[in-house]
Enzyme design. Structure first.
Site, PDB file in Angstrom:
ATOM      1  N   GLY A  12      -3.152  42.236 -50.052  1.00  0.00           N
ATOM      2  CA  GLY A  12      -1.780  41.993 -49.608  1.00  0.00           C
ATOM      3  C   GLY A  12      -1.630  40.672 -48.879  1.00  0.00           C
ATOM      4  CB  THR A  22     -12.747  20.449 -44.481  1.00  0.00           C
ATOM      5  OG1 THR A  22     -13.491  21.673 -44.339  1.00  0.00           O
ATOM      6  CG2 THR A  22     -11.264  20.723 -44.312  1.00  0.00           C
ATOM      7  CG  ASP A  55     -12.661  26.028 -48.328  1.00  0.00           C
ATOM      8  OD1 ASP A  55     -12.707  27.210 -48.728  1.00  0.00           O
ATOM      9  OD2 ASP A  55     -13.645  25.261 -48.327  1.00  0.00           O
ATOM     10  CE1 TYR A  60     -18.933  22.655 -47.374  1.00  0.00           C
ATOM     11  CE2 TYR A  60     -16.719  23.239 -46.656  1.00  0.00           C
ATOM     12  CZ  TYR A  60     -17.697  23.217 -47.632  1.00  0.00           C
ATOM     13  OH  TYR A  60     -17.430  23.749 -48.872  1.00  0.00           O
ATOM     14  CE  LYS A  89     -16.428  27.687 -48.907  1.00  0.00           C
ATOM     15  NZ  LYS A  89     -15.881  26.629 -48.034  1.00  0.00           N
ATOM     16  CG  HIS A 122     -21.291  27.953 -48.889  1.00  0.00           C
ATOM     17  ND1 HIS A 122     -21.151  27.032 -47.878  1.00  0.00           N
ATOM     18  CD2 HIS A 122     -20.793  27.328 -49.987  1.00  0.00           C
ATOM     19  CE1 HIS A 122     -20.605  25.927 -48.336  1.00  0.00           C
ATOM     20  NE2 HIS A 122     -20.378  26.077 -49.615  1.00  0.00           N
TER      21      HIS A 122
END
Length: 333
Positions: A12, A22, A55, A60, A89, A122
């Site tokens: 939903g 990113t 994201d 990262y 992730k 990931h």
């Protein structure tokens, strides 16, 4: 053109179909010491021009910097939490059932959030690391230190526990192949909401997308522009942004080549998360709902697909990674 600015997931939740990728923006992976200014500029520019889907990932190394901007926007009332869709992730060195909660809690602390909208595994390959911040630890020979005991089914159970605990609204997969997805689907109490994989006009992932459609899994494409910063250009296969088919369409309808490539994927019902730290490109990349590609344009772009040989993110830059039993690219999809 039909309204494709957002979709509703199985849970939903409402997902904006264009998000800001990113990957490595401001991170120590790409730039020693990282750059807060680069991240702050990119996230502020994205939020100011209407992005609500961001994201990121532990890998990262920019969650903390993104969290600073999100906190400022949320605390000032410029945006409400329910208007945002934030993805992060689980890193490879967290691919064990007992480590999932620890890593998600760390991400939430850095992001200054009480929950994320989407938490992804990931990569199916597990690693062993003495440092939580190092997802791909290397041995003395420069090879990745692999955890050969990775149990994806136990890992998925731990992901489901994050939904139960309210730390994630939805959960999903990234860089998984068809067999791995099927394994998860057979045991999932909470099915994956998203599969995030490399998708662009050179790599349309048709069989994998068909599998996801059968299981009601939304496909989110990273590197939707063909990763011009990493792809190898040849006379036969120029960078997608420079391909004559793409530039002809862009010139004819007065949009950028990037907008053509993004619209192409959106019209295939693929969510896109183009990465950029440039405010002008960030703005242009979300302005893709004012035009529609014709069936002839779509067919011409579809014909550029050349399959797995065009994969940029093949993980082979990590020495020894193919030895892992869950290395995903031994299969064609």
């Amino acid at each position: 053109m039909k309204d494709i600015s957002q979709i509703t997931l199985r849970s939903g939740a409402v997902l904006p179909v264009v998000g800001l990728g990113t990957g490595n923006i401001g991170s120590r992976v790409r730039k020693p010491g990282g750059s807060r200014e680069e991240v702050h500029t990119a996230i502020n520019a994205a939020l100011e021009c209407g992005y609500r889907h961001i994201d990121t990932a532990t890998l990262y190394q920019n969650e903390e910097m993104i969290g600073e901007v999100l906190h400022e926007w949320l605390s000032s009332g410029k945006v409400k939490r329910e208007e945002l869709f934030i993805t992060t992730k689980l890193p490879n060195n967290g691919n064990r059932k007992e480590d999932v909660t620890k890593f998600l809690k760390k991400s939430l602390e850095k992001l200054q959030l009480s929950y994320v909208d989407l938490y992804l595994i990931h990569c199916p390959v597990g690693t062993k690391s003495d440092d939580d911040e190092v997802a791909y630890p290397l041995d003395s020979d420069g090879a990745v230190i692999l955890d050969m005991t990775t149990d994806l089914l136990a890992l998925w159970s731990a992901m489901e526990e994050q939904v139960d605990a309210g730390r994630a609204k939805d959960i999903g997969l990234s860089n998984f192949n068809s067999q791995q997805i099927e394994k998860i689907m057979k045991v999932a109490r909470i099915p994956p909401a998203i599969l995030q994989v490399e998708v662009h006009a050179y790599l349309l992932q048709r069989p994998l997308r068909a599998l996801c459609q059968r299981h009601n899994i939304t496909v989110c494409g990273f590197m939707p522009l063909g990763a011009p910063h990493r792809a190898k250009e040849t006379d036969e296969f120029p960078l997608l942004l420079n391909h004559p088919v793409v530039t002809e369409i862009a010139g004819r309808i007065n949009v950028t080549p990037a907008q053509v490539l993004l619209c192409h994927l959106l019209q295939h019902d693929i969510v896109v998360i183009p990465k950029s730290a440039n405010p002008q490109r960030i703005k242009k990349n979300c302005q893709v709902f004012h035009f529609e590609l014709t069936p002839e344009d779509m067919a011409a772009l579809d014909a550029l697909d050349r399959g797995a040989e065009s994969r940029v993110s093949n993980l082979l830059y990590y020495k020894g990674i193919t030895r892992h039993p869950e290395f995903p690219y031994h299969l064609p999809f």
